[in-house]
Structures are given as structure tokens and as C-alpha cells.
Scaffold this active site. Structure first.
Site, short mmCIF file in Angstrom:
data_model
loop_
_atom_site.label_atom_id
_atom_site.label_comp_id
_atom_site.label_asym_id
_atom_site.label_seq_id
_atom_site.Cartn_x
_atom_site.Cartn_y
_atom_site.Cartn_z
CG ASN A 150 -0.40 -0.04 2.50
OD1 ASN A 150 0.75 -0.46 2.66
ND2 ASN A 150 -1.14 0.38 3.50
CD GLU A 246 5.62 0.20 10.29
OE1 GLU A 246 6.37 1.11 10.59
OE2 GLU A 246 5.02 0.15 9.19
CB CYS A 280 -1.83 -0.07 8.82
SG CYS A 280 -0.75 1.34 8.94
#
Ligand code: NAP
Ligand code: G3P
Length: 470
Positions: A150, A246, A280
Site C-alpha cells: 500500500n 508493523e 493500516c
């Protein structure tokens, strides 16, 4: 433009064609490297690391600044590729490139000021003035950086830059859909005076080469951004090396009775739907006081009506999702919620991978959308009757990335914020990562360790203590 991604010494490799997210246009070919080729790349990084660590710090910083300049110079070309390869609005893709250049520069500047410290022995009872410790930060060695689709530029450079400034060499494995953008970014880095071998670009499917690279004996640290599922597998496999992760999120926007609903609605829609929710840090659920819910839902819908839907080239906010599976997942979550009694306020329309922005009200805990990260443009509203439930429902999630609280009551905001099991709490604003020098943490299944420029630098070094005994 069709590009071919390979490392110089790789021959006769299987390749994969990479197509644009919209239009199915061939963008380039990607090498699917074998384990032998990957291993060779890792050894090259390892061989180059000692010399790189000995390169003067100011010189390493200069190379990073130079890299940032080249990214800015080539921003159009790189942004075009990001936009086509991962379906991101062109202007956002360009912002990503420029933001990344800023991040690299800040990392270089932070890095040149990152020194060790000195400790005197007599500050501990029984110690002595004659003992002095000089604590230096050493690089870890070879850092393996794995990035998601992304943010193919930003989430790669945010790993590579701190690793390089601290004297590590890097093996960079981009997401397969995102690798062509990653390659353009690496091309810019290779145009600087970076010595040969210090950065290695490794391509191939994560499911095929991932375990091999993560467990390779020459890898000294893994820094990963991606799904919780893959992150958990990496943390189980990496043995005796630091791992920074992450991962996914289910960030709540908590809206109390006294909130400025106009402000909340604007931030919620911006937070939930930019880049079609494929962030996210996107707001992935709204927990609102029942008494304010009707008005908030109406305002959210009004904001959503302004969202542009269409092509990345036209800078639409809602664009086709990364692939069919991603769109199927979102569609199934919507269907499940409606079947179980959620009210469809707007949306639930699909054209190929394009899912129209969807708002579901009266979502309850038996619906999958209450707990699953959709990574797409659907937002559930959960109505809260009892104040304790803001915290209880937030914390029931496996995730703990960020949360937003909308209220005018600072005391209440601080009280709720202190009880949330998340890395960051935003007051009266949407959840988001930036600015990139702030610490960025995922609690629970949202991550491990801390990111943000200073924290990332620290995570890529270890203390070494020299003790003078006079
Ligand atoms: P993903 O499927 O987990 O892939 C991430 C990266 O891991 C890709 O490079 C992938 O390569 C690689 N990979 C796959 N299997 C692997 C394995 N067994 N070992 C090592 N690497 C492996 O995630 P994604 O779909 O790209 O990104 C979406 C997810 O990332 C979401 O859950 C999102 O929340 C999360 N994310 C989190 C943050 C954060 O900062 N917390 C930021 C962005 C995204 P291939 O592409 O070749 O499979
Ligand atoms: O999902 C990528 C993460 O780094 C989010 O960044 O700036 O979109 O909040 P941002």
C-alpha cells in the site's frame, strides 16, 4: 513504460508479469528469484556491510540526502508507477514520494546526531570515579526490510534509510505488487555514491522465498510491515535476532455525546476512506454514543456523498482495490453484516475490484465487520449505550494500532485514552501515522517494537560498551 526488474548477477530467472490495478495494462516483469539467488544477494549484502559501517557518518548522510534529491527529481515517473501498480490516486502517489524524500532527509539529519553516551562509575553505590563507560551504537549487520503493497515507496524507505545511516547493509524485499515502484526507488538510490552491495533488491513471492530469507543465517534483523498473519509467522521463525513489526489494525473512532459532530464526521470519512481504506491506520469502526448516532450517521453519509469514485489517474479517492480477493473479502463482510441485521446507509455496490464507499449502521458484535480488518472502503457504526463499552469494545479487538476520541471534555478524553490498548491516541482528529518522526507503535497483534525516525534508528543498532579503568 514497461520495466524489467532484476539484479545484475541474476540470469535465467522465472519472471512474473505485473499488471496495473485498473485497465490490466502490463507494467513490467519481475524476477522470481530462486533460493540460491536470494542467498547470493544476502551474502553480497553481508560482504559489503563492514566497509559501509566504516564509511564516515557524514558521507553516509550525504548519500541519503542525494537519494532524497533524486526521488524528488524523479517524482513524476515514480508516482506514475505507484499509481498504476497499486491503484493509488496520482496526487497521493506523488505526495508519497515527496514525503519519503523528507523522511530520508530527516533520517540523515537525526543519524548524524545519534551518538552514544558516557557514564561515570561513581554514580552507582560502590562504583568508582576511576571507571568510565563509553557506550557506542553499533550497526546490527544485515537488515532484512519487507514492505507491503500500500505504500511501496514510503514503507520501504522508512526501513532502508535508518538501516543505512546506522551502517547496516540492507536486503529489501518489496511486495510483489509494488515491486516495480520499489525498483524505481532503489534505482534512485543506486545513482548515488552508495557502495556496491550495500543494498540488495530481492524479488519473488513472499509465500515462496519469505521463510527462507527470514531464517537465513546472514540476516541480523527483520523489519516488516504487512498483515498480522505474516508478521506472526515471521516472529515465530526469526531466531535470536531483533524483529520489528508493523501489522494490521482496527482503529476505532470513539465519538462521545458532546463531540463536535461536524468535525468528527469530516475526520472519520477522511480517515476511513482515503486510498479506499487500504491503510493500516484507516478508521475501521465508529463507536458512537447512541444519543448522537443518528446525527453522526447522517453527517458521515453527507461527507461520503462527496467522495470521488473512479480511476487513480483521475485522482479519485475510491479506486479499485489491489486485487479480486481483496474486493471479495470486503464484499463478503458487507453481505454478512446485512444478513445479520446491519442497516445499509449507503454503498454495497461493486464493479470488478471497485467497491463503492459503504456505511453500515447498527453493527453488532456478532457481525464479522465488527472485528475484521477489511482493508477496503467499508465503515461500520457500532452504537454505544453504556460509557464503559467505548473501552471494552475497543479493547476486545485483537488489534491495537491507534484510536481517535472525539469530545470537548478533555478529562474524559484523557481517561478513556489512558485505558485504550493501542499505540497512539488521537484527540479530535483522524488516526494517521504522520508526521513520520513521531513514534509509531502497534500494541497487541498490531505490531512489535516502535517505529518513527528516531525509534527506527535505535532499533537498528545495539549498544557496545568500552570501559576505561584508570
Ligand atoms: P502481506 O500480504 O502480509 O505482505 C506484506 C509483505 O510480506 C509482502 O512483501 C509479501 O510479499 C511479504 N510476505 C508474504 N508472505 C511472506 C512470508 N511468509 N515471509 C516473509 N514475507 C512474506 O500484507 P499486504 O497485503 O502487502 O499489506 C496489507 C496489510 O499490511 C494490512 O493488514 C495492513 O494493515 C498492514 N499494514 C500495516 C502497516 C502498519 O504500519 N502497521 C502499514 C501498512 C500496511 P508478496 O507480496 O510477494 O506476497
Ligand atoms: O498503512 C500505512 C501506514 O504507514 C499509514 O500511513 O500516513 O496513511 O497514516 P498514513
Amino acid at each position: 513504460m514497461i520495466i524489467s526488474v532484476s539484479i545484475a548477477n541474476v540470469k535465467n530467472t522465472d519472471t512474473k508479469e505485473i499488471y496495473s490495478v485498473t485497465g490490466n495494462q502490463l507494467l513490467g516483469n519481475l524476477d522470481l528469484m530462486s533460493q540460491k539467488q536470494v542467498s547470493e544477494a544476502i551474502h553480497n549484502a553481508s560482504d559489503a556491510q563492514t566497509q559501509w559501517a566504516e564509511t564516515e557518518l557524514y558521507k553516509r548522510a550525504e548519500i541519503l540526502h542525494n537519494w532524497a534529491d533524486k526521488l524528488v527529481e524523479n517524482q513524476q515517473e515514480i508516482a506514475q508507477m505507484v499509481s498504476e501498480e497499486v491503484g493509488k490516486g496520482l496526487a497521493s502517489a506523488q505526495k508519497e514520494v515527496v514525503r519519503t524524500a523528507d523522511l530520508i532527509r530527516y533520517t540523515a539529519e537525526e543519524g548524524v546526531r545519534y551518538h552514544g553516551d558516557m557514564m561515570k562509575g561513581d554514580s552507582f553505590k560502590g562504583g568508582s570515579k576511576d571507571k568510565i563507560a563509553m557506550v557506542e551504537q553499533e550497526p546490527l549487520g544485515v537488515v532484512l526490510a519487507i514492505s507491503p503493497f500500500n505504500y511501496p515507496v514510503n514503507l520501504a524507505a522508512s526501513k532502508i534509510a535508518p538501516a543505512l545511516i546506522t551502517g547496516n547493509s540492507v536486503v529489501f524485499k518489496p511486495a510483489t505488487q509494488g515491486a516495480l515502484s520499489g525498483q524505481l526507488m532503489i534505482k534512485a538510490l543506486l545513482e548515488t555514491d552508495l557502495p556496491e552491495g550495500v543494498i540488495q533488491f530481492v524479488t519473488g513471492k513472499g509465500s515462496e522465498i519469505g521463510d527462507f530469507i527470514v531464517t537465513h543465517p546472514k540476516i541480523d534483523m527483520v523489519t516488516f510491515t504487512g498483515s498480522t498473519e505474516v508478521g506472526q509467522s515471521i516472529s515465530q521463525q526469526a531466531k535470536m535476532i531483533p524483529v520489528v513489526l508493523e501489522l494490521g489494525g482496527k482503529d476505532p473512532a470513539i465519538v462521545l455525546e458532546d463531540a463536535d459532530l461536524e468535525l468528527a464526521a469530516k475526520n472519520i470519512v477522511g480517515g476511513a476512506f482515503s486510498y479506499s481504506g487500504q491503510r493500516c491506520t484507516a478508521i475501521k469502526r465508529v463507536l458512537v454514543a447512541d444519543s448522537a448516532a443518528d446525527e453522526l450517521a447522517e453527517k458521515i453519509k453527507k461527507e461520503m456523498d462527496q467522495l470521488s469514485v473512479g480511476s487513480p489517474a483521475d485522482n479519485a479517492t475510491i479506486t479499485p482495490l489491489i486485487n479480486d480477493e481483496a474486493a471479495d473479502k470486503v464484499e463478503n463482510l458487507i453481505i454478512d453484516a446485512i444478513e445479520k441485521g446491519a442497516e445499509l446507509v449507503v454503498g454495497n455496490k461493486r464493479e470488478d475490484n471497485l467497491i463503492y464507499p459503504t456505511l453500515l449502521d447498527n453493527v453488532t458484535s456478532d457481525m464479522e465487520i465488527a472485528w475484521t480488518e477489511p482493508f477496503g472502503p467499508v465503515l461500520p457504526i457500532i452504537r454505544i449505550q453504556n460509557e464503559d463499552d467505548y473501552v471494552a469494545i475497543s479493547n476486545e479487538s485483537q488489534y491495537g494500532l491507534q484510536a481517535s476520541i472525539f469530545t470537548e471534555d478533555v478529562k474524559k478524553a484523557m481517561h478513556i485514552g489512558s485505558k485504550l490498548e493501542v499505540g497512539s491516541v488521537q484527540y479530535n482528529a483522524k488516526t494517521e501515522r504522520g508526521p513520520d518522526h513521531f513514534p509509531f507503535i502497534g500494541a497487541k497483534n498490531s505490531g512489535l517494537g516502535s517505529q518513527g525516525i528516531r525509534r527506527s534508528i535505535e532499533s537498528m543498532t545495539r549498544d557496545k560498551v568500552f570501559i576505561l579503568n584508570m
